[in-house]
Motif scaffolding. Structure first.
Motif, PDB file in Angstrom:
ATOM      1  N   SER A  32      -1.101  17.791 -20.598  1.00  0.00           N
ATOM      2  CA  SER A  32      -1.487  16.410 -20.318  1.00  0.00           C
ATOM      3  C   SER A  32      -2.525  15.909 -21.321  1.00  0.00           C
ATOM      4  O   SER A  32      -2.473  14.755 -21.734  1.00  0.00           O
ATOM      5  CB  SER A  32      -1.993  16.257 -18.882  1.00  0.00           C
ATOM      6  N   ARG A  33      -3.438  16.760 -21.744  1.00  0.00           N
ATOM      7  CA  ARG A  33      -4.431  16.342 -22.728  1.00  0.00           C
ATOM      8  C   ARG A  33      -3.806  16.069 -24.100  1.00  0.00           C
ATOM      9  O   ARG A  33      -4.263  15.218 -24.834  1.00  0.00           O
ATOM     10  CB  ARG A  33      -5.523  17.388 -22.862  1.00  0.00           C
ATOM     11  N   LYS A  34      -2.756  16.803 -24.431  1.00  0.00           N
ATOM     12  CA  LYS A  34      -2.112  16.638 -25.734  1.00  0.00           C
ATOM     13  C   LYS A  34      -0.934  15.661 -25.694  1.00  0.00           C
ATOM     14  O   LYS A  34      -0.409  15.297 -26.736  1.00  0.00           O
ATOM     15  CB  LYS A  34      -1.649  17.988 -26.271  1.00  0.00           C
ATOM     16  N   GLY A  35      -0.508  15.253 -24.520  1.00  0.00           N
ATOM     17  CA  GLY A  35       0.589  14.297 -24.408  1.00  0.00           C
ATOM     18  C   GLY A  35       1.945  14.871 -24.730  1.00  0.00           C
ATOM     19  O   GLY A  35       2.848  14.162 -25.165  1.00  0.00           O
ATOM     20  N   TYR A  36       2.110  16.169 -24.508  1.00  0.00           N
ATOM     21  CA  TYR A  36       3.378  16.819 -24.819  1.00  0.00           C
ATOM     22  C   TYR A  36       4.545  16.229 -24.033  1.00  0.00           C
ATOM     23  O   TYR A  36       4.444  15.969 -22.841  1.00  0.00           O
ATOM     24  CB  TYR A  36       3.333  18.306 -24.458  1.00  0.00           C
ATOM     25  N   LEU A  37       5.662  16.094 -24.713  1.00  0.00           N
ATOM     26  CA  LEU A  37       6.976  15.909 -24.109  1.00  0.00           C
ATOM     27  C   LEU A  37       7.791  17.060 -24.675  1.00  0.00           C
ATOM     28  O   LEU A  37       8.077  17.101 -25.873  1.00  0.00           O
ATOM     29  CB  LEU A  37       7.590  14.562 -24.498  1.00  0.00           C
TER      30      LEU A  37
END
Length: 115
Positions: A32-37
């Motif tokens: 969530s902190r890195k915005g991974y998809l």
């Protein structure tokens, strides 16, 4: 389909084969902190075009996923791990792939905070 990807500065480049339709959107502290998809593919469908020495690696929690990132720009384009059957996989951060329209992808929420 064939996809090409990289970190922001281009020090890390890679290719991946597969049908990209769905991505995982995990709510764990790291994702969530890195915005991974994330798109998981068999490791055999992934090709690293840069030398492994160009990668830095981060692990946390149970240390089962090797999150690789660029030591120059900090971008984290992929990680390596294994699925529940033990098969080696690559977790591709689709935000690092060229020509992918993120709004076209189905997002599957994953409750990683509870794992």
């Amino acid at each position: 389909m064939h996809y090409e990807g990289s970190c922001h500065c281009g020090q890390i480049t890679f290719e991946v084969e597969g049908e990209l339709e769905k991505v995982m959107e995990c709510n764990c502290s790291h994702c969530s902190r890195k915005g991974y998809l994330l798109w998981f593919v068999p490791l055999a469908d992934f090709t690293l075009n840069s030398p492994e020495s160009a990668l830095s690696t981060y692990t946390f929690n149970q240390h089962v996923i090797k999150h690789h990132f660029c030591p120059t720009c900090g971008c984290a384009p992929f990680g390596f791990g294994a699925d529940r059957s033990g098969a080696e996989t690559a977790a591709i951060n689709v935000r690092c792939l060229e020509g992918v329209e993120l709004s076209d992808l189905e997002r599957i929420p994953v409750d990683g905070r509870s794992l």
